[in-house]
Design a protein around this motif. Structure first.
Motif, short mmCIF file in Angstrom:
data_model
loop_
_atom_site.label_atom_id
_atom_site.label_comp_id
_atom_site.label_asym_id
_atom_site.label_seq_id
_atom_site.Cartn_x
_atom_site.Cartn_y
_atom_site.Cartn_z
N LYS A 114 11.48 2.14 -1.48
CA LYS A 114 11.86 3.54 -1.71
C LYS A 114 11.15 4.09 -2.94
CE LYS A 114 16.54 3.23 0.28
NZ LYS A 114 17.99 3.38 -0.02
N ASP A 115 11.20 3.30 -4.00
CA ASP A 115 10.61 3.75 -5.26
C ASP A 115 9.10 3.99 -5.12
OD1 ASP A 115 13.07 3.66 -6.47
OD2 ASP A 115 12.77 1.68 -7.38
N GLU A 116 8.41 3.05 -4.45
CA GLU A 116 6.97 3.21 -4.28
C GLU A 116 6.65 4.44 -3.44
OE1 GLU A 116 5.06 -0.25 -2.78
OE2 GLU A 116 5.26 -1.39 -4.64
N ALA A 117 7.43 4.67 -2.38
CA ALA A 117 7.18 5.82 -1.51
C ALA A 117 7.35 7.13 -2.27
CB ALA A 117 8.13 5.76 -0.31
N LEU A 118 8.45 7.26 -3.00
CA LEU A 118 8.70 8.49 -3.77
C LEU A 118 7.66 8.68 -4.87
CD1 LEU A 118 12.59 8.23 -4.05
CD2 LEU A 118 11.29 9.85 -2.63
N GLN A 150 3.73 17.25 2.65
CA GLN A 150 3.07 16.11 2.04
C GLN A 150 3.64 14.83 2.66
OE1 GLN A 150 2.18 16.14 -2.34
NE2 GLN A 150 3.74 17.75 -2.32
N PHE A 151 2.74 13.94 3.07
CA PHE A 151 3.17 12.64 3.56
C PHE A 151 3.27 11.69 2.38
CE2 PHE A 151 2.18 8.32 5.02
CZ PHE A 151 3.13 8.17 6.04
N TYR A 152 4.33 10.90 2.34
CA TYR A 152 4.48 9.92 1.27
C TYR A 152 4.95 8.60 1.88
CZ TYR A 152 9.44 11.34 1.53
OH TYR A 152 10.72 11.64 1.96
N SER A 153 4.57 7.48 1.26
CA SER A 153 4.92 6.18 1.83
C SER A 153 4.74 5.08 0.81
CB SER A 153 4.04 5.88 3.06
OG SER A 153 2.67 5.76 2.67
N GLY A 154 5.35 3.92 1.12
CA GLY A 154 5.25 2.75 0.26
C GLY A 154 6.07 1.62 0.81
N MET A 170 0.84 -1.19 0.00
CA MET A 170 0.00 0.00 0.00
C MET A 170 0.87 1.24 0.00
SD MET A 170 -2.63 1.45 2.88
CE MET A 170 -1.29 2.07 3.88
N CYS A 171 0.51 2.20 -0.84
CA CYS A 171 1.17 3.50 -0.85
C CYS A 171 0.14 4.53 -0.37
CB CYS A 171 1.64 3.86 -2.25
SG CYS A 171 2.84 2.73 -2.96
N MET A 172 0.52 5.31 0.61
CA MET A 172 -0.37 6.35 1.11
C MET A 172 0.29 7.70 0.91
SD MET A 172 -1.77 6.95 5.00
CE MET A 172 -2.06 8.62 5.60
N SER A 173 -0.45 8.63 0.36
CA SER A 173 0.03 10.00 0.21
C SER A 173 -1.07 10.93 0.73
CB SER A 173 0.35 10.32 -1.25
OG SER A 173 -0.73 9.99 -2.11
N ALA A 174 -0.67 12.03 1.32
CA ALA A 174 -1.66 12.94 1.90
C ALA A 174 -1.08 14.31 2.15
CB ALA A 174 -2.20 12.35 3.21
N GLN A 175 -1.94 15.33 2.06
CA GLN A 175 -1.58 16.67 2.46
C GLN A 175 -1.79 16.79 3.97
OE1 GLN A 175 -0.46 19.37 0.29
NE2 GLN A 175 0.16 19.99 2.35
N LEU A 176 -0.75 17.21 4.68
CA LEU A 176 -0.82 17.29 6.13
C LEU A 176 -1.17 18.70 6.60
CD1 LEU A 176 2.35 15.22 7.15
CD2 LEU A 176 0.01 14.41 6.74
N GLY A 177 -1.86 18.77 7.72
CA GLY A 177 -2.11 20.05 8.37
C GLY A 177 -0.99 20.39 9.33
#
Length: 448
Positions: free
Chosen positions: A385-389, A378-382, A324-331
């Motif tokens: 490394k490649d998936e996260a970026l 921005q939060f990024y994950s995976g 799972m890759c999660m990306s999000a705009q953080l407050g």
């Protein structure tokens, strides 16, 4: 007196109209079915009566086939998980002759008569049985289970209205929808990979059978669009689902270009993390997905910091590892201050290691998870490394512009790549849909 006359006239008109709409062929669909899809061939854009006939029975001429496609064609999932098709029959003799001609062309086995009904096999996986009112197709099934399936179909074809689908609440909900293609399904009837997003907001102690999805559908150029809602016949569960849906805000589109075309599934929302977190915490599917990470990384705290667009992308499906890759705009990113504590409190066999500035990765014997925060929050994950970026970068092979446009401005969107599934329920669904709708490559579900 005038009031009585008016009521009498209305009553007569109702009787006349009901007698003109003979839905007795639907009695062959079991009332306990967990999902039903109704297709009105005359209203389906790009798919006419002949096309449906051709896909079901390889027939190019709609005349004298024995089938009546002025009535809806129904797809359903039976209580035991078998997938089915039900079509109205207007002439049993004509339909038997039609299928006998298919046999002569080598397209199916010779029809046989058993228990007062006729049977054959279609495409080596689907058993077809028919009476004077209904054609029922069930499967997929292996050859050695053909006789067992024939017995089941015979039992269904003998059903009366009391045991048929029209007596169910599922059908009543379906009948209230107005579109060329409509669907009502229990969440548990959906392939396992799809269930979690639909049950977001349901109480933790609720069963997936209590959560249902109602949707109006269209098919165009390989894309099936579904506009739907989740609901429940249980008042407590339904109230929770409605309250949860109110938390979704219009999607700005920040991450729609980050999902690759070949990814299995993606979910897009715009949320306030403090309100969205309880929905994820009560969702068994989401918690199971995050279980390997939450023991070391406080994902709850990260999700709580979200304020804006959020995307959850599943590149591929693997029951044994997180993909799972999660990306999000953080407050805010206050949780960064806790990472040093997370490092010290990792469970045995696991560790959190610095990766780059404001970025880390967690690894143990089963799970690897890369995550970080950019300077613009921005939060990024995976899982690599490649998936996260890639979770916050433009994909090399992104979703088409047409599909991306379907996401922006909506409140919740699921993108499902049907080409990524095979060999399970999702694969069976694909094999069933393809002959009728053509090569549906992508399903786009948007919340009403």
């Amino acid at each position: 007196m005038m009031r009585r006359i008016t009521l009498y006239i209305l009553g007569v008109m109702t009787l006349i109209m009901s007698s003109c709409t003979d839905n007795s062929y639907l009695d062959a669909i079991p009332a306990e079915s967990t999902a039903i899809i109704a297709m009105d061939p005359g209203k389906m854009s790009g798919i006419n009566n002949v096309a449906v006939l051709k896909s079901l029975l390889k027939i190019s001429n709609a005349d004298k086939t024995g089938l009546d496609l002025s009535h809806k064609v129904m797809l359903f999932e039976a209580p035991d998980g078998n997938l089915g098709v039900c079509v109205k029959v207007n002439s049993e003799d004509d339909l038997t002759e039609t299928i006998t001609n298919l046999y002569k062309k080598g397209a199916c086995p010779k029809p046989v008569e058993r228990r007062g009904f006729h049977f054959t096999m279609l495409k080596d996986a689907w058993v077809a049985g028919w009476s004077s009112s209904s054609l029922l197709i069930l499967g997929p099934v292996t050859i050695d289970r053909q006789a067992e399936m024939q017995q089941m179909i015979a039992r269904y074809l003998k059903q009366d209205e009391e045991n048929g689908i029209t007596s169910s609440r599922l059908y009543a909900k379906l009948d209230s929808l107005d579109a060329p293609i409509t669907m009502v399904a229990q969440a548990q009837a959906l392939p396992n990979q799809f269930v979690a997003p639909f049950t977001l907001g349901a109480p933790k102690d609720s069963d997936p059978s209590q959560v249902l999805v109602a949707a109006e559908m269209k098919v165009s150029k390989g894309v099936m669009t579904m506009k739907g809602e989740t609901f429940s016949f249980n008042k407590r569960v339904d109230k929770a689902l409605k309250e949860a849906a109110a938390n979704y805000r219009p999607i700005q589109g920040k991450y729609v270009g980050s999902m690759p075309q070949d990814a299995m599934m993606g979910m897009f929302v715009n949320v306030d993390g403090t309100k969205f977190l309880p929905m994820m915490q009560s969702n068994k599917g989401v918690q199971a997905l995050l279980a390997g990470i939450n023991t070391a990384v406080d994902m709850d705290n990260i999700i709580r910091s979200v304020d804006g667009d959020m995307a959850l992308i599943t590149p591929s499906y693997n029951e044994n590892s997180l993909t799972m890759c999660m990306s999000a705009q953080l407050g805010n990113a206050k949780w960064i201050e806790d990472v040093s504590y997370w490092k010290q409190s990792c469970p045995s066999g696991g560790k959190i290691v610095d990766w780059q500035k404001n970025a880390w990765y967690y690894t143990d014997n089963k799970t690897t998870f890369f995550f970080g925060v950019t300077p613009d929050m921005q939060f990024y994950s995976g899982s690599s490394k490649d998936e996260a970026l890639a979770s916050i970068a433009k994909a090399q092979n992104p979703l088409s512009n047409d599909i991306q446009k379907l996401i922006k401005g909506e409140r919740l969107v699921m993108i499902i790549n049907m080409n990524a599934f095979s060999g399970d329920k999702a694969g069976a669904v694909t094999s069933m849909l393809k002959p009728i709708f053509g090569n549906v490559q992508t399903i786009v579900y948007t919340l009403k």
